[in-house]
Design an enzyme around this catalytic site. Structure first.
Site, PDB file in Angstrom:
ATOM      1  N   ASP A   1     -20.189  75.424  70.860  1.00  9.24           N
ATOM      2  CA  ASP A   1     -20.705  76.785  70.952  1.00  9.24           C
ATOM      3  C   ASP A   1     -19.541  77.659  71.407  1.00  9.24           C
ATOM      4  O   ASP A   1     -18.779  77.296  72.301  1.00  9.24           O
ATOM      5  CB  ASP A   1     -21.847  76.833  71.980  1.00  9.24           C
ATOM      6  CG  ASP A   1     -22.585  78.152  71.963  1.00  9.24           C
ATOM      7  OD1 ASP A   1     -21.965  79.189  72.275  1.00  9.24           O
ATOM      8  OD2 ASP A   1     -23.788  78.167  71.642  1.00  9.24           O
TER       9      ASP A   1
ATOM     10  N   HIS B   1     -29.551  78.405  71.301  1.00  6.36           N
ATOM     11  CA  HIS B   1     -28.158  78.108  70.975  1.00  6.36           C
ATOM     12  C   HIS B   1     -27.975  76.686  70.463  1.00  6.36           C
ATOM     13  O   HIS B   1     -27.299  76.460  69.460  1.00  6.36           O
ATOM     14  CB  HIS B   1     -27.269  78.322  72.207  1.00  6.36           C
ATOM     15  CG  HIS B   1     -26.848  79.737  72.402  1.00  6.36           C
ATOM     16  ND1 HIS B   1     -25.570  80.178  72.169  1.00  6.36           N
ATOM     17  CD2 HIS B   1     -27.546  80.820  72.793  1.00  6.36           C
ATOM     18  CE1 HIS B   1     -25.490  81.479  72.415  1.00  6.36           C
ATOM     19  NE2 HIS B   1     -26.685  81.888  72.805  1.00  6.36           N
TER      20      HIS B   1
END
Length: 458
Positions: A114, A17
């Site tokens: 994110d 990520h």
């Protein structure tokens, strides 16, 4: 003189990520050098990604470490670590955000996070600034989460568990081929009440409040999904693949020698590359089945397999396959998939791996494990037609022999190879000067820094 702007970037430090988010920030920092970026992430994740993914110096990116939620000496599982990190958030971020503002003397004027870190929406709301959510997976999985309520309602109408799993999600635009059994388990919160599942479900509620949702993908891979999601968000911006739009530096290959080994292969597209990502290793029975299939087929293979898993391989396998196989604990995957000798990728079907496979024009055999990987595998086989899934979802010797032969030397492999070549062309066109991803990136620059950013695009 352009007034300095300060943007806070909040990373999710697990799996793959944080690295794609850093790639995005580096591209933004190069395009708008007058903007100051503060990158908030755990120290372990920062150490890993900044060693591997930074080329050159970025004077306008400052790195800050946030607490990961664990105590000293923590040795829990990956999923336990995720839970502890989420429990510590957003307090761990808020503390360091305050330090960054004090150190720079600049109030944060935009948050990029994110998408999992939904609390960035609340931080932005309190400051009255934009929130840009970065979705690190494919648009198909985002669509599945956006339609959570409709999916859960439709699933409840099924009379049996088996019927539910085999029912297609025909009511979600672009997911007509997808079955309930393919969907990420976090959608079904009542059956999977984990901290991570709760986080994703709150994220679904928060995302429509974002100024923009950004993806490392390209619109042309899923036009139906793209058009549908554009109607759900203020801005829905595919700006990738980043591999093509902002190439990363090559990784050193001194220790494993993967690239030099590939150079010695006599035929193009002859090598099978195998990797299941950084989190999961297949169970022992599947490792044995895959190894026996490779030994039987005798195709050249390069296998990225952690050292501790080698003990699960059949006795003598390494010696018997040394003439045509190579096993390494780590491989420079992007360079491997871009090498002329590689003709097939056996993968867990994570989104970054799929993108790298598309950009290398390498067909896939998919063995998904968790999260969005089953959904990705379904799309690879039935929607994009650039690979196949392992029958039954697990490796068995005979099935694996059959699929390896079909993909490497059969008609099915030829068709899939043609499809992935065509999809790569669409990706290349998307990042061209007038391509959809380039236009979307310019829009993102306008959002985070105003019209001046568009003029300074590099």
């Amino acid at each position: 003189m352009v007034s300095p702007l300060h943007i806070g970037v909040l990373a999710f430090p697990f799996g793959t990520h944080a690295a794609p988010l850093l790639t995005l920030v580096q591209r933004l920092a190069a395009s708008a050098p007058w903007i100051q970026f503060s990158f908030f992430n755990t120290s372990a994740s920062n150490d890993k990604i900044f060693n591997a993914h930074v080329s050159g110096s970025y004077d306008n990116i400052k790195v800050y470490n946030v607490w990961d939620g664990t105590s000293e000496g923590f040795f829990g599982s990956h999923f336990e670590a995720v839970g502890l990190f989420l429990k510590a958030s957003p307090g761990n971020f808020e503390k360091v955000i305050g330090e960054a503002e004090e150190e720079t003397g600049l109030e944060i004027c935009c948050f990029i996070s994110d998408a999992f870190l939904w609390f960035a929406c609340d931080l932005a709301d309190r400051k009255g600034v934009p929130w840009v959510a970065f979705w690190t997976a494919a648009s198909c999985s985002l669509s599945a989460h956006v339609y959570t309520q409709e999916i859960v309602k439709a699933g409840g109408l099924s009379s049996t568990e088996t019927a539910e799993e085999e029912t297609t999600v025909s009511f979600v635009p672009g997911l007509e081929m997808v079955r309930f059994s393919d969907l990420p388990p976090e959608i079904f919160l009542d059956k999977n009440p984990s901290p991570f599942a709760l986080t994703i479900n709150i994220m679904v509620q928060k995302l429509p409040q974002s100024t923009a949702v950004v993806l490392n993908s390209f619109e042309e891979i899923d036009p139906v999904i793209t058009n549908d999601l554009k109607s759900k968000f203020q801005h829905f911006l595919n700006i990738g693949p980043s591999i093509l739009s902002s190439p990363t530096p090559t990784s050193p290959d001194d220790k494993t020698g993967c690239l030099s080994w590939l150079e010695k292969q006599s035929r193009p597209k002859s090598v099978i590359y195998i990797s299941f990502g950084s989190v999961v290793t297949p169970p022992e029975n599947e490792l044995v089945a895959l190894a026996e299939a490779l030994e039987t087929c005798k195709f050249p293979f390069l296998w990225s397999l952690k050292d501790h898993a080698k003990k699960s391989l059949p006795e003598g396998f390494l010696n018997r396959t040394i003439a045509f196989g190579k096993i390494v604990p780590w491989a420079p995957q992007l360079q491997v998939l871009g090498h002329k000798s590689v003709g097939l990728f056996v993968t867990h079907c994570g989104w970054n791996s799929i993108l790298e496979s598309i950009c290398g024009s390498v067909p896939m055999i998919c063995r998904p494990f968790f999260g969005d990987q089953k959904l990705n595998g379904r799309m690879v086989e039935d929607s994009w037609k650039i690979g196949v899934r392992i029958k039954g979802g697990v490796f068995t010797k005979n099935e694996t022999i059959e699929v390896l032969n079909n993909m490497m030397s059969g008609e099915e492999g030829k068709k899939v190879r043609e499809n992935i070549y065509q999809l790569k062309e669409k990706a290349v066109n998307a990042v061209d000067f007038e391509g959809s991803s380039t236009k979307n990136f310019k829009k993102l620059l306008e959002i985070i820094g105003g019209p001046k950013c568009d003029k300074k695009l590099v």
